[in-house]
Scaffold this active site. Structure first.
Site, PDB file in Angstrom:
ATOM      1  N   ASP A 348      -2.291  -1.228  26.685  1.00 46.04           N
ATOM      2  CA  ASP A 348      -2.843  -1.817  25.469  1.00 46.04           C
ATOM      3  C   ASP A 348      -3.827  -0.827  24.879  1.00 46.04           C
ATOM      4  O   ASP A 348      -4.323   0.045  25.573  1.00 46.04           O
ATOM      5  CB  ASP A 348      -3.649  -3.082  25.808  1.00 46.04           C
ATOM      6  CG  ASP A 348      -2.758  -4.257  26.102  1.00 46.04           C
ATOM      7  OD1 ASP A 348      -1.584  -4.189  25.717  1.00 46.04           O
ATOM      8  OD2 ASP A 348      -3.237  -5.211  26.722  1.00 46.04           O
ATOM      9  N   ASP A 646      -2.965  -8.766  28.763  1.00 45.81           N
ATOM     10  CA  ASP A 646      -4.092  -9.673  28.967  1.00 45.81           C
ATOM     11  C   ASP A 646      -3.777 -11.110  28.573  1.00 45.81           C
ATOM     12  O   ASP A 646      -4.413 -12.035  29.033  1.00 45.81           O
ATOM     13  CB  ASP A 646      -5.328  -9.169  28.204  1.00 45.81           C
ATOM     14  CG  ASP A 646      -5.005  -8.783  26.767  1.00 45.81           C
ATOM     15  OD1 ASP A 646      -3.909  -9.130  26.301  1.00 45.81           O
ATOM     16  OD2 ASP A 646      -5.849  -8.140  26.117  1.00 45.81           O
ATOM     17  N   ASP A 650       1.998 -12.122  27.846  1.00 48.64           N
ATOM     18  CA  ASP A 650       2.269 -10.842  28.499  1.00 48.64           C
ATOM     19  C   ASP A 650       2.815 -11.044  29.914  1.00 48.64           C
ATOM     20  O   ASP A 650       3.335 -10.102  30.515  1.00 48.64           O
ATOM     21  CB  ASP A 650       0.984 -10.007  28.588  1.00 48.64           C
ATOM     22  CG  ASP A 650       0.535  -9.509  27.226  1.00 48.64           C
ATOM     23  OD1 ASP A 650       1.406  -9.392  26.342  1.00 48.64           O
ATOM     24  OD2 ASP A 650      -0.657  -9.245  27.043  1.00 48.64           O
TER      25      ASP A 650
HETATM   26  P1  ATP Z   1      -4.172  -4.218  21.425  1.00 49.29           P
HETATM   27  O1  ATP Z   1      -2.788  -4.669  21.600  1.00 49.29           O
HETATM   28  O2  ATP Z   1      -4.337  -2.816  21.043  1.00 49.29           O
HETATM   29  O3  ATP Z   1      -5.099  -4.618  22.522  1.00 49.29           O
HETATM   30  P2  ATP Z   1      -4.951  -6.465  20.071  1.00 49.29           P
HETATM   31  O4  ATP Z   1      -4.303  -7.181  21.175  1.00 49.29           O
HETATM   32  O5  ATP Z   1      -6.411  -6.627  19.885  1.00 49.29           O
HETATM   33  O6  ATP Z   1      -4.645  -4.956  20.139  1.00 49.29           O
HETATM   34  P3  ATP Z   1      -4.274  -8.346  18.260  1.00 49.29           P
HETATM   35  O7  ATP Z   1      -5.451  -9.028  18.822  1.00 49.29           O
HETATM   36  O8  ATP Z   1      -2.925  -8.925  18.434  1.00 49.29           O
HETATM   37  O9  ATP Z   1      -4.219  -6.880  18.791  1.00 49.29           O
HETATM   38  O10 ATP Z   1      -4.557  -8.111  16.753  1.00 49.29           O
HETATM   39  C1  ATP Z   1      -3.547  -7.798  15.855  1.00 49.29           C
HETATM   40  C2  ATP Z   1      -4.110  -7.781  14.455  1.00 49.29           C
HETATM   41  O11 ATP Z   1      -4.642  -9.052  14.133  1.00 49.29           O
HETATM   42  C3  ATP Z   1      -5.258  -6.812  14.269  1.00 49.29           C
HETATM   43  O12 ATP Z   1      -4.777  -5.569  13.870  1.00 49.29           O
HETATM   44  C4  ATP Z   1      -6.093  -7.449  13.194  1.00 49.29           C
HETATM   45  O13 ATP Z   1      -5.617  -7.072  11.936  1.00 49.29           O
HETATM   46  C5  ATP Z   1      -5.826  -8.913  13.370  1.00 49.29           C
HETATM   47  N1  ATP Z   1      -6.927  -9.571  14.097  1.00 49.29           N
HETATM   48  C6  ATP Z   1      -7.436  -9.241  15.284  1.00 49.29           C
HETATM   49  N2  ATP Z   1      -8.413 -10.071  15.649  1.00 49.29           N
HETATM   50  C7  ATP Z   1      -8.544 -10.969  14.652  1.00 49.29           C
HETATM   51  C8  ATP Z   1      -9.381 -12.115  14.442  1.00 49.29           C
HETATM   52  N3  ATP Z   1     -10.278 -12.520  15.327  1.00 49.29           N
HETATM   53  N4  ATP Z   1      -9.217 -12.817  13.309  1.00 49.29           N
HETATM   54  C9  ATP Z   1      -8.299 -12.447  12.405  1.00 49.29           C
HETATM   55  N5  ATP Z   1      -7.484 -11.396  12.549  1.00 49.29           N
HETATM   56  C10 ATP Z   1      -7.592 -10.659  13.656  1.00 49.29           C
END
Ligand code: ATP
Length: 950
Positions: A348, A646, A650
């Protein structure tokens, strides 16, 4: 608190040690209010004092699981191996044939080996059991009306617990509220399809699986949210009652131990056959029957590597402990081995490769671009436009920042120098940005009360809230990934979708995570928020771009992995341009190299996918189901895949991967249950460290093997050569065969030397090139060509040295001292030669190919404990009269001892030369995987990245 009234459920619930709560009320059939009053709690949970008092009364919420193997069973397992049975039979046979001393020495070999194996495995098992405590479980509880996280072990009946997707249910509870709550109850019912849970009571007669108003401890929340009141903890829970079925036995079996067990069987059968032949040869040459039998038995004892199983277990256990110290907790022992042959790590991005310290640096509204200075969560910094500080806060920016901070669950605490952020770092960054611009977020949240929320989930990539400003005006706010937000916005006059997307791309190219924020006014009658409400006609307020720099140690770890022939792939939910920029900063791929999106992956069929998966290192906007396909695709190319995860979704990918890696801090309970290892610091560098440890463990096993096998074979050769070729004298009417070593002497060496020298090798430090060679080929046989050739060479050298010195000394002394004395001295010299040979050879085994100088003579102190003990025992062997009687040894002069030591040292140049030749010819001691073929396969260019939907 008030004491429980006589008819309250609490007074009836028996203490933890008592019989099961057979007469506990039918919680599932009672309405929530009735349950709350029975457990003397309320919708806001217990007060701190009440909880403390109940904890003292009910005991901690833990289930003492049935202990793993008891000591007796473990002891039995030590004895119950083919090696040991042959040895026991030999001891009995020798004693029956009147060779009591020989029989007793064999028995001593058995006892000593069993004890060492037992003690070490017991300790290893304990150490591995203790690891489960390193990944603590916690629960979100209302105490004194405040939400807080407490260790699951401190829950008591009456506690009100909040449940969210991914949690492990910490105790048996009655639901008070639920929203799409689904729970997987396989731990209890064996049913792996999640069950829907609701608040309404069910029939009293309902079976466990149909009690939909209850959630049970040990089960997993797979989706939705809920709150529930604890009705039973620890042994009173359903899981506690069946806990006898759960065994915490640390399984000490791995592919390697299994392979060695099979090899062990073959070796035993082979040795028995050779012993039988030797018996025949002895008889044919005129040995007395009892003499011939003892010789055959001695051969079996000398040649069987009975210490090997214990050495393997110890090496694995040491590996587990060292990995834990380097923040990778092993949940399944085979992972220790598999880590060493990992060829691809899929990680990730956020928090694992990057720091997860988000800072908003860029703002965009239809009216213009702005920047924010300062980093971290302290709201110090200022708003600028075109590099110039802004005096007053423009309305468009105010609206954007306010919306971002309201549609948000993060909170900032503290003032002045020290600020602390609680909640999701992405959301924390939005709060900090608002504070930097001078907005008071706490006040704004009070003024614009939140009426409803659709929480953020990776699947739909947005969060929405409904607010009332206290003057009858209501507003929906929405923030999320730009694609997810823009498609919900009405066409508007500010900027065209193309212009917005170009701006998103521009910010993402700088490695920023970009969130879009939108809003819509609704009538004052609007009371709740549905998916449809947030689906259309919103007005785009603007964009916020935040940086999340790569971790320094992750950059170094990626480099280390590359050197070690391991490919690192990044899998992220972020925008492709953000992912590519961060990927380039981490050195995963060249700048400008294209990544690939989840949407594109979905269009590639299973036949094509493996090539794309191998050829791409950055995967963006990926959903969990893509992860599973990616793992399978890489595995189909014979890759050994480590995959991090996480979230709840997954779990399938973590299970499918050769090494599933869960995050100890931010990971859900579901992902931890599915994983093979858990990182206690969520850091990519810890995976690389675990791989290094895994390689070290395997190296050390090969070292132990390369030590044990030749010394055992060498002893066998000394014996066989004597029986086959040495003369048999007629002395005072008896036929006495000449032997370079007496059977008791051979057994002595076996008893004291092999284990005391081989065990310390399991503690050896890592080879200097351990992370500079390609991953180990998991299909390569344990008994590699290297081990076999080394065994043959060293065994011959050792046998020749001992036999040669024996003959020389015997011939030299015979005229002066007579047969008996000359024999005793020559045999003692032969024993000394073998022992010193073993000590020197063990030093050479400390590194597989490198020189001892590189390893550092004192880098492994356990070696000196082993050698020290051995030297003392050997002095006793020569000079203590009792030992001389038992083993037929003789006291030697310093000169004679020196000669043996000198001869033993011959192994140093010989093995040194072999290592030099191996290195020169590039021969692999641990067989590595070669992927040159794969590299030549030019992967199909992933198509141009699809444009974001307008
Ligand atoms: P990675 O896979 O690198 O760990 P991540 O799991 O944090 O990233 P996600 O959490 O799925 O990725 O986030 C995907 C997208 O959703 C982000 O690019 C962002 O644009 C949006 N995002 C993330 N957190 C929030 C939130 N709390 N509220 C609204 N949109 C969000």
């Amino acid at each position: 608190m008030h004491d429980p009234s006589p008819d309250s459920a609490l007074s009836r619930t028996p203490p933890p040690a008592g019989p099961p709560a057979a007469q506990a009320p039918p919680w599932h059939a009672l309405p929530p209010d009735a349950v709350l009053s029975q457990v003397e709690s309320g919708p806001h949970g217990l007060a701190e004092g009440q909880a403390r008092e109940r904890l003292a009364r009910f005991g901690p919420n833990v289930i003492q699981r049935q202990k793993g193997e008891g000591p007796l069973k473990l002891l039995w397992r030590q004895v119950n191996s083919p090696f040991i049975w042959v040895l026991i039979a030999s001891a009995v046979l020798a004693i029956a044939m009147g060779k009591v001393t020989d029989g007793l020495v064999v028995a001593a070999v058995v006892v000593l080996n069993t004890l060492i194996g037992f003690v070490q495995e017991y300790r290893a098992g304990k150490a591995i059991e203790a690891l489960s405590l390193m990944v603590p479980e916690s629960a979100t509880v209302l105490r004194g009306g405040q939400k807080q996280s407490v260790p699951a072990a401190q829950l008591v009946p009456g506690d009100v617990v909040e449940l969210a997707s991914g949690d492990k249910v910490p105790a048996d509870m009655r639901l008070l509220a639920s929203r799409n709550l689904q729970v997987e109850e396989a731990a209890l019912t064996g049913e792996s399809v999640p069950a829907q849970k609701h608040v309404p009571p069910v029939e009293e007669a309902a079976e466990l699986g149909d009690r939909t108003s209850l959630v049970f401890g040990g089960t997993l929340v797979t989706s939705g949210t809920g709150s529930a009141v604890v009705v039973a903890t620890g042994h009173d829970t359903q899981l506690g009652r069946i806990s006898t079925l759960l065994s915490q036995a640390a399984d000490l079996q791995t592919p390697l131990t299994k392979a060695l067990a099979v090899i062990g069987k073959y070796i035993t059968v082979g040795i028995l056959a050779v012993s039988a032949v030797l018996l025949g040869v002895g008889l044919w040459r005129g040995y007395e029957v009892s003499e011939a039998v003892v010789v055959a038995i001695t051969l079996a004892v000398a040649a069987i590597p009975e210490g090997l199983p214990a050495i393997v277990t110890i090496a694995l256990a040491i590996g587990v402990q060292r990995m834990a110290a380097r923040r990778a907790v092993i949940r399944k022992l085979p992972a220790v081995e598999t880590l060493g042959s990992t060829t691809v790590i899929c990680s990730d991005k956020t928090g694992t490769l990057t720091r997860n310290e988000m800072t908003v640096q860029a703002l965009w509204t239809p009216a213009g671009r702005y920047s924010l200075s300062g980093v971290g969560y302290a709201p110090t910094g200022e708003l600028r436009r075109d590099g110039e500080p802004l005096g007053a806060l423009p309305d468009d920016v105010r609206e954007l920042l306010l919306a971002g901070a309201l549609c948000n669950d993060a909170a900032l605490q503290g003032r002045g120098e020290r600020w602390e952020m609680t909640g999701d770092p992405t959301e924390g960054a939005l709060v900090v940005a608002a504070e930097k611009a001078g907005l008071r977020v706490d006040e704004a949240r009070t003024k614009h009360a939140r009426l409803d929320v659709i929480p953020f989930e990776s699947e739909h990539q947005f969060m929405a809230t409904l607010h009332d400003d206290g003057q009858g005006r209501r507003r929906i706010l929405l923030k999320g990934a730009p694609e997810a937000v823009l498609c919900r916005c009405a066409p508007h006059d500010g900027a065209t979708p193309e212009a917005v997307l170009a701006e998103v791309e521009r910010l993402a190219r700088q490695g920023m995570r970009v969130l879009a924020v939108a809003g819509r006014d609704v009538p004052a009658s609007h009371a709740g928020l549905s998916e449809q409400d947030a689906a259309c006609e919103l007005r785009l307020l603007g964009l916020e771009g935040m940086i999340d720099p790569p971790r320094e140690e992750a950059i170094a770890a990626v480099r280390a992995c590359h050197e070690a022939g391991i490919v690192v792939k990044m899998i992220t939910g972020d925008h492709p341009a953000t992912a590519e920029a961060i990927g380039a900063q981490l050195g995963l791929q060249k700048e400008g190299a294209p990544g690939i999106t989840g949407a594109r992956l979905a269009t590639i069929d299973d036949a094509q996918l493996p090539e794309v998966a191998v050829g791409t290192n950055v995967f963006a906007r990926v959903a969990p189901e893509h992860k599973l396909r990616l793992v399978r695709a890489l595995q189909s190319k014979r890759h050994v895949v480590a995959m991090t995860g996480d979230g709840v979704n997954d779990a399938p990918a973590l299970k499918q991967a050769n090494i599933g890696v869960a995050m100890g801090i931010t990971g859900t309970a579901v992902s931890k249950e599915a994983a093979d290892i858990v990182l206690t610091d969520d850091n990519f560098a810890s995976i690389a460290a675990a791989v290094e440890e895994g390689r070290r463990v395997y190296d050390n096993l090969i070292k132990s093997l390369a030590f044990v096998l030749p010394t055992n074979l060498g002893l066998a050769l000394i014996l066989m050569f004597g029986v086959a070729f040495f003369p048999i004298h007629d002395l005072e009417g008896a036929r006495v065969p000449l032997m370079a070593m007496l059977p008791t002497q051979l057994l002595w060496i076996n008893l004291v030397a092999t284990v005391s020298l081989a065990l310390p090798l399991a503690f050896e430090a890592k080879e200097s090139d351990v992370m500079r060679r390609a991953p180990r080929d998991p299909d390569a046989p344990v008994l590699s060509r290297f081990v076999l050739m080394r065994t043959g060479m060293v065994a011959l050298l050792m046998a020749a040295g001992a036999i040669g010195l024996f003959l020389w000394e015997y011939q030299r002394e015979l005229p002066h001292t007579g047969h008996a004395m000359a024999l005793a001295e020559a045999q003692t010299m032969a024993v000394n030669t073998v022992i010193s040979f073993q000590i020197f050879y063990m030093l050479m085994c400390r590194t597989l190919t490198g020189s001892l100088r590189k390893v550092g003579l004192f880098s492994n102190r356990t070696i000196f404990v082993g050698v020290g003990v051995l030297v003392l025992l050997q002095l006793a062997f020569m000079y203590v009269p009792f030992m001389q009687r038992v083993f037929g040894s003789a006291p030697l002069t310093l000169e004679a001892i020196g000669l043996s030591v000198l001869l033993g040292a011959v192994v140093l140049p010989v093995v040194g030369l072999e290592k030099w030749l191996l290195q020169r010819s590039g021969t692999e001691v641990v067989k590595q995987v070669h992927r040159d073929k794969d590299k030549k396969e030019e992967p199909p260019r992933p198509g141009p990245r699809e444009r974001l939907p307008a």
